[in-house]
Write an enzyme that holds these catalytic residues in place. Sequence first.
Site, PDB file in Angstrom:
ATOM      1  CG  ASP A   1      -2.121  -0.859   1.089  1.00 21.06           C
ATOM      2  OD1 ASP A   1      -3.158  -0.352   0.653  1.00 21.06           O
ATOM      3  OD2 ASP A   1      -2.036  -2.055   1.400  1.00 21.06           O
TER       4      ASP A   1
ATOM      5  CD  GLN B   1     -13.134 -30.942  20.124  1.00 21.13           C
ATOM      6  OE1 GLN B   1     -12.665 -30.378  19.143  1.00 21.13           O
ATOM      7  NE2 GLN B   1     -14.437 -31.119  20.253  1.00 21.13           N
TER       8      GLN B   1
ATOM      9  CG  PHE C   1     -14.016 -24.155  17.315  1.00 20.86           C
ATOM     10  CD1 PHE C   1     -14.863 -23.530  18.218  1.00 20.86           C
ATOM     11  CD2 PHE C   1     -12.741 -23.643  17.150  1.00 20.86           C
ATOM     12  CE1 PHE C   1     -14.443 -22.403  18.918  1.00 20.86           C
ATOM     13  CE2 PHE C   1     -12.317 -22.523  17.848  1.00 20.86           C
ATOM     14  CZ  PHE C   1     -13.176 -21.905  18.738  1.00 20.86           C
TER      15      PHE C   1
ATOM     16  CD  GLU D   1     -22.070 -28.542  17.764  1.00 20.77           C
ATOM     17  OE1 GLU D   1     -21.306 -28.919  16.861  1.00 20.77           O
ATOM     18  OE2 GLU D   1     -22.826 -29.306  18.383  1.00 20.77           O
TER      19      GLU D   1
END
Length: 1441
Positions: A368, A879, A910, A1373
């Site tokens: 930039d 998990q 997740f 969820e």
Amino acid sequence: MDRAQKKKKLVFAINGERFELFGVDPSTTLLEFLRSRTRYRGAKLGCGEGGCGACVVLLSKYDPVLEKVEDFTVSSCLTLLCSLHGCSITTTEGLGNRKDGFHPIHQRFAGFHASQCGFCTPGMCMSLFSALLNSEKTPGPDPPSGFSKLTVSEIEKSISGNLCRCTGYRPIADVCKSFASDVDLEDLGLNCFWRKGENKEEMLSRLPFYSHSNEICTFPEFLKKEIKSKSLSDFNDYYWYSPASIEELQSLLETEEDGNRIKLVVGNTGVGYYKEQEQYKRYIDLRHIPELSLIRRDKTGIEIGAAVTISKAIQALKEESEGGFHSNGEMIKKIADHMEKVASKNLRNTASLGGNLIMAQRNHFPSDIATILLAVDSSIVIQTGPERTELTLGEFLERPPCDFKTIIISVRIPSWESVRRFLFETKTKLHFESYRAAQRPLGNALPYLNAAFLAEVSSCKTSVVVESIRLAFGAYGTKYAIRARKVEGLLAGKSLGLNLLFEAIELLKATVVPEEGTSCPAYRISLAVGFLFDFLYPMLEAGSTNLYGGLNGVYMDTLLKKNSKHESNNDHVHMPSLLSSGNQLVEFNREYSPVGEPTKKAGAEIQASGEAIYVDDIPSPKDCLHGAFIYSTRPLARIKDIQFKSPPELYGVVRVISIDDIPERGENLGSKTMFGTEHLLEEVYMDLPVDFYNDVDKGKACRLKKPLYGLEQSPRAWFDRFRSALVVFDYTQTKSDHILFVKKRGSLVSVLVVYVDDIIVTGNDLSEIDTLKKNLHKEFDIKDLGELKYFIGIEVVRSKHGIFMSQRKYVLDLLQEAGKLRIRAADTPIDQNHRINDSEGELVKDIKLGSQYHFYMETQTALAVPEEDNCMVVYSSVQCPQITQIVVARCLGVPCHNVRVITRRVGGGFGGKAMKAMPVATACALAAHKLQRPVRIYLNRKTDMIMAGGRHPMKINFSVGFKSSGKITALHLDILINAGISADISPILPLNILGALKKYNWGSLSFDIKICKTNHSSKTAMRAPGDVQGSFIAEAIIEHVASTLSLEVNTVRSKNLHTFESLKLFYDSSAGEALEYTLPSILDKLSASSKFHQRDAEIRQYNSCSKWRKRGISMVPILYEVSLRPTPGKVSVLNDGSIVVEVGGIELGQGLWTKVKQMTAFALSPVKCDTSGDLLERVRVIQADTLSLVQGGMTAGSTTSEASCEVVRICCNELVERLTPLKERLQEKMGPISWNMLILQANLQAVNLSASAYYVPEVTPMRYLNYGAAVSEVEVDLLTGATSILQTDIIYDCGQSLNPAVDMGQIEGAFVQGIGFFMLEEYLSNSDGLVVSEGTWTYKIPTIDTIPKQFNVEILNSGHHQKHVLSSKASGEPPLLLAVSVHCATRAAIREARKDHFKWCSSDGSHLTFQLDVPATMPVVKELCGLDNVERYLQSLLSHK
């Protein structure tokens, strides 16, 4: 001078502690040192690119002349340790801790419920601390007591460079705003300090007090004294040099012939983008050369040294704009504002201006800074040897890539006011703007295109004359920023009119042409057109009316007015605002206190202070080795050989672990599910010296021939920097063979993987593919999934690898009973076609859904430690520890009791830390078993992203029949699910898809769902797997039907909502009782509270007046079916009355431990004694240990917290039964007794104070439905496709929440993660199936600047669920599905844009039916709004002239 004389010490401080080192490896980063050589583990490795903020620390430097300390944040994963000589570092541990007391920042993060998994929290704390610290150094009035000088808008931006995957940012924003001087405490959300309705004085008194006068000392006095006494000279070592002059630098460069072995450094931030391949022989630090760090100002311009950091350059430009030599200060300010969107503040604080430009010139970095400086005719001074040259920036960029001996000295930005007075009449006006289109408004994302324009304009009667103009474009798929000189020549000296503007745009389209291979080329060209239009068209409209009423050198007032016919789309005029406010409404339930209270998350303070221990925080045991995986970059190919570029012992390789290393009684097993198993390793043929293995087997560990000079480098950091096409240490479950490297700390390995092609089909002959497809035609069901021998895909395409798919319809056994519910699951859709044919309308459409990466902040990690008697302890971030134990035991060929898997906490899961964590833990254990030494693995982000698989992509075809009223009568679905190379959990997807899809009454429903094996890594569970896709499919069908019938979408939704009778028909026993069906009342309540209909009318009015920004609003219901699973638990009361609890669930950040603690305190309350105090404070939930608590199962499906609470209640009830008789006897004899006395007597009287249980849910409450609804309003920029979420209102039924604060966090976090799936996150792979979205540069999750500006959430405390655990419901969820409301609102805004676009084209109304892809990224939205909308608009104006 000999080596002993040259050797110098490196001195710095960490949290006030002195460190003195000799012989430091110059490639060592600060993060490596912190995590491997100190006790400070708060800074985390999240990405290794400076893109996530997990590693942020405070760096302080002392100026002895000014006696001033400079404090700023840095990304410690990129900061080289040798660059810290004489500096002080403060980590989150240095702010406060459990022993000495927590800092107010730590306390507020805990109290505002702003830490869930906690992995990102230390970095957040340091970013906020730096902002507070530096605000006190700014001039201005003192703030009110307890607050800082920062305003709300300023302080929110302090964490814009930090990522969080759990919270959704809203509570983190509240923490930040609580320190702001202008905050209204009543606007802050749910917290544990006060309740709504209390007066401000009470609120303030309960807020942890902040005082800048009590802040810690960031720079210790002993270091100041050493600097003042000049006992600390510049640090130089064998491989690190700090020249003090240009001449000294040139002398060093002249002595080196190989430029690839020398590195010039200032901030070292470039390695975050360009991963280094080789070791450097020398590092040369440029920061001590005065000429490179000077900033000079005079009337001709401002000159900035090449080593000046971007942050200091921004500061200098702002100072110049506010009162420097430049009269065109507004232009300078806009340059500074644009530069603030380059990277994140943590990177800008160390990245240099010259470094950015040299990357743009040498490596074609999409800069930039290069673009905006090119537009203002900046010049650059370079030096090669003794020769110094001044070039324009354009000339510099166009040169051949600079060699290592060419250095940038300085950059000069001219004063355009002096140039203008020399060239033109003073009546002309300067007009400057800069632009960028990127996925994140506040930066920290590379642009699709950037641009900057500078025009000298004058008035001529009723028009504007463009005297001169400079148009710069960059980052659009070009090697470097360019000037559009032909367009400039066309415009210069002419009066601006429609014809000229249209001609300029057509010429621009032929100028800005992305190179071949650039993504979204048409979109990037459209951006260039849109930006030029945005710059010139307001001038054309303004004419000469107000030209001279504007400020000298500033954009004319008329062009900035909001009520102008043209709305400026340039966000660089003003920095975009962030979250303005959010309301959280909760009805507390104290019937089961402390259950139902918004108790703060257990361990939140120690997460903030960096004291919480994650797997990678466990110190490495003695002789610990580090493992890494290699993955195949080609599909359908077998690894024949692995060749080391140099002898393996040179790199410290201890062993290559192959299938031959699996013990004789062991199995080649990497993971298992209920659907089957997956291999860990495949047979590999390798050419390695025989004596290499012999030496290892004899215990002769291969030593590095080259010493590391003091510090041992952390291996995982090496993986981040030394990756190439030939050298990667990754793992993915593809047909290609897997191997595991085990290496010693600090070792460097380069390998060449040699493939033997195993191509099924060669060439592009489609007939050949068709023939082979017929030969491979094989019907299979779930059980057959793993038996397919070929890569198959969801589409037949031209491919040299041959891509096929299965041809058989199937229905899961679990769904067969659906036939009773008029939901047809027949082999053929004959009945369904009949129903559709009887309908008044029919629609057939295709939908495609992409994947999504979990982006847990902590990547996959494990540590395996061999123990006596052939036992193994595995610390895993997983998990499902129990299943991991089984897999490891079977792989090693030992009984399960020989394997102990321990999981304390997980840094975000997740679903990604279930199946995908097992191979990592198993590989560690196998290597540790073979070598009888500890082995650990911590995957770098790229490896993790390639291995993770992510959410399942799908292709959907639907046929729907409906009546003219919008009532749907029949639906048939054909769904192809991309499962990747192996089954994983893919077979459950059809059930989940249909569960969410059935939220509407489709009349008759049939489906044909195929799970397809492809040459991608295995897809796996990710938060709401299948459910989120099913919910989206339902909404897409509703939207299409509404568009086809030209009906309001909400009308069609309401027409097809379930009655309780139809709900029972579709969901059977899961529907529960009639009172539990709260969805209709939720929708009514949300419609009123969000003022949906009023806002809808206002949006219509807005859209009718706005050409280039359109708004949309949508209200979407969700229905989510969950099921409870059997869960073990154990509660024990210790001798002193403290309570320890074990449950099968894992703390992932979802607040499981917190709810379990609350339930324990509630369930034991019947025997609570009057003087016992708060039982909640006595409870500790301990880590999961597979040898302590068996049958732990898997933490997934949103119901683990409920089930864990229920089993704890069962255990506590048993303890209450045992203790109650004793308590009554003691009270008869002694009167009131304390809890401690009761427990003491229980021990003396041999009462069993430990109770364990195994909760098995009853059939009826095992499955139940969750309800919620959301209204989202968005605004779409039609020139860029950028979508801003203006407001979201959510009502979610939590039953009677076990902890409203925890559930609120789950709702908001899930929703924002859903925004990522529907709007932002592109998890892309190449044609071979290899993931190419492999880091923070290419994969963008939501940040604080992409969440709703107004975020309102209400938890409905329905309380109609007596068969549930204390009437509670799941929250983890289901709320993710609500994010589809943002997608639908975006679709509504696009629909309005298409009306205008096709009106300009004089087209019919067929444009109203279209498909908006997922994710709806900027290019996708822009394409649907019209890539040529500017041209069409101008043509419509010209046609009416």
